[in-house]
Design a protein around this motif. Sequence first.
Motif, PDB file in Angstrom:
ATOM      1  N   SER A 217      13.546  52.324 -16.780  1.00 32.42           N
ATOM      2  CA  SER A 217      13.503  51.781 -16.248  1.00 32.42           C
ATOM      3  C   SER A 217      14.124  50.199 -16.755  1.00 32.42           C
ATOM      4  O   SER A 217      14.202  50.155 -17.406  1.00 32.42           O
ATOM      5  CB  SER A 217      12.082  51.630 -15.371  1.00 32.42           C
ATOM      6  OG  SER A 217      11.382  52.790 -15.386  1.00 32.42           O
TER       7      SER A 217
ATOM      8  N   THR B 148      12.972  44.538 -10.571  1.00 36.04           N
ATOM      9  CA  THR B 148      13.415  46.065 -10.877  1.00 36.04           C
ATOM     10  C   THR B 148      13.948  46.754  -9.742  1.00 36.04           C
ATOM     11  O   THR B 148      13.164  46.296  -8.541  1.00 36.04           O
ATOM     12  CB  THR B 148      12.190  46.493 -11.878  1.00 36.04           C
ATOM     13  OG1 THR B 148      12.935  48.185 -11.927  1.00 36.04           O
ATOM     14  CG2 THR B 148      11.027  46.576 -10.316  1.00 36.04           C
TER      15      THR B 148
ATOM     16  N   PRO C 141      14.329  48.408  -6.243  1.00 29.51           N
ATOM     17  CA  PRO C 141      13.808  49.518  -5.983  1.00 29.51           C
ATOM     18  C   PRO C 141      14.128  51.068  -5.914  1.00 29.51           C
ATOM     19  O   PRO C 141      14.966  51.777  -5.868  1.00 29.51           O
ATOM     20  CB  PRO C 141      13.719  48.997  -4.352  1.00 29.51           C
ATOM     21  CG  PRO C 141      15.305  48.451  -4.345  1.00 29.51           C
ATOM     22  CD  PRO C 141      15.396  48.372  -6.024  1.00 29.51           C
TER      23      PRO C 141
ATOM     24  N   ARG D 236       7.140  51.418 -14.599  1.00 29.47           N
ATOM     25  CA  ARG D 236       7.000  50.312 -13.462  1.00 29.47           C
ATOM     26  C   ARG D 236       6.136  50.675 -12.755  1.00 29.47           C
ATOM     27  O   ARG D 236       5.899  48.824 -12.301  1.00 29.47           O
ATOM     28  CB  ARG D 236       9.264  51.015 -12.981  1.00 29.47           C
ATOM     29  CG  ARG D 236       9.026  49.948 -12.034  1.00 29.47           C
ATOM     30  CD  ARG D 236      10.806  51.947 -11.413  1.00 29.47           C
ATOM     31  NE  ARG D 236      10.848  50.869 -10.229  1.00 29.47           N
ATOM     32  CZ  ARG D 236      10.404  51.048  -9.330  1.00 29.47           C
ATOM     33  NH1 ARG D 236       9.126  51.934  -9.193  1.00 29.47           N
ATOM     34  NH2 ARG D 236      10.882  50.515  -8.477  1.00 29.47           N
TER      35      ARG D 236
ATOM     36  N   LEU E 103       3.922  46.564 -11.641  1.00 30.39           N
ATOM     37  CA  LEU E 103       4.637  46.422 -10.734  1.00 30.39           C
ATOM     38  C   LEU E 103       2.861  45.783 -10.029  1.00 30.39           C
ATOM     39  O   LEU E 103       2.771  45.373  -9.352  1.00 30.39           O
ATOM     40  CB  LEU E 103       5.070  47.773  -9.295  1.00 30.39           C
ATOM     41  CG  LEU E 103       6.778  47.720  -9.593  1.00 30.39           C
ATOM     42  CD1 LEU E 103       6.673  48.669  -8.841  1.00 30.39           C
ATOM     43  CD2 LEU E 103       7.353  46.563  -8.521  1.00 30.39           C
TER      44      LEU E 103
ATOM     45  N   GLU F 199      10.336  44.465  -6.703  1.00 26.08           N
ATOM     46  CA  GLU F 199      11.103  45.316  -6.125  1.00 26.08           C
ATOM     47  C   GLU F 199      12.669  44.379  -6.006  1.00 26.08           C
ATOM     48  O   GLU F 199      11.950  43.519  -4.906  1.00 26.08           O
ATOM     49  CB  GLU F 199      10.601  46.891  -5.488  1.00 26.08           C
ATOM     50  CG  GLU F 199      10.013  47.349  -6.158  1.00 26.08           C
ATOM     51  CD  GLU F 199      10.187  48.827  -5.570  1.00 26.08           C
ATOM     52  OE1 GLU F 199       9.758  49.658  -5.942  1.00 26.08           O
ATOM     53  OE2 GLU F 199      10.300  48.721  -3.774  1.00 26.08           O
TER      54      GLU F 199
ATOM     55  N   ARG G  92      17.499  44.118  -4.432  1.00 23.22           N
ATOM     56  CA  ARG G  92      18.328  44.800  -5.090  1.00 23.22           C
ATOM     57  C   ARG G  92      19.063  43.913  -5.653  1.00 23.22           C
ATOM     58  O   ARG G  92      18.972  43.053  -5.999  1.00 23.22           O
ATOM     59  CB  ARG G  92      19.015  44.720  -3.802  1.00 23.22           C
ATOM     60  CG  ARG G  92      18.265  45.097  -2.546  1.00 23.22           C
ATOM     61  CD  ARG G  92      18.164  47.434  -2.384  1.00 23.22           C
ATOM     62  NE  ARG G  92      18.314  47.600  -1.282  1.00 23.22           N
ATOM     63  CZ  ARG G  92      18.047  48.891  -1.395  1.00 23.22           C
ATOM     64  NH1 ARG G  92      18.668  49.445  -2.278  1.00 23.22           N
ATOM     65  NH2 ARG G  92      17.220  49.168  -0.042  1.00 23.22           N
TER      66      ARG G  92
END
Length: 220
Positions: A153, A165, A167, A178, A182, A189, A191
Amino acid sequence: MPFESALRDGQLAGYALIETMRREADGTIPRRARHVDRMAHSAVALGFAFNRQDAENVLDWIASEEALRVRLELSTTGQIGLTTTPFTALPRGTVWQLAIAATRLDAADPLRRHKTDSRAIYAQARGEFSAETISEVLLLNGDGELAEGTITSLFLDLGDGALATPPVEAGALPGVLRAELLDQGKAVEARLLPSDIARARAVFVGNSLRGLIAARLESE
């Protein structure tokens, strides 16, 4: 008889579910419950037979006094396989060299949500670069967004506290490390585009086997 699955139209899958984890010399497996949980979730989603206690028993039966790379495999019919190899940690201060593949992920492919041994697209991306100079290859989705590495990841320190990171909707596998980051609030998350790597304070790739690894994108 085949196990019913909306993804497979009732046909037996031509792939297996896999979990790769690290077993320490003392016998502990970091994030063990998360790995088994992910396999159980994927088994339900994809119509695989799965007995959780069988998986736990197989992991308990490992006998070794050295650190191991452990691969747990589940067939459609519920057969569980296990392979182990010696695990060697990366040297302190290791920095992986990254490249971005021309190969694109289909973020809408439902199998992107599950860890399987169907890895042709990752092999294709990895094959674009020499393993002697590039440690890991990143893949973009059809919209040009960062999705994930071939075995890791992606995490970027953009100066907002938590690591960013991609999504799952961008094509990222719900990695076990990951998910832990989270849940701990150490990652969020977001983009991400390739240009975000250039502005990041730090770049990391990681998985449950090796943890977070410092990385940098090689200039073309």
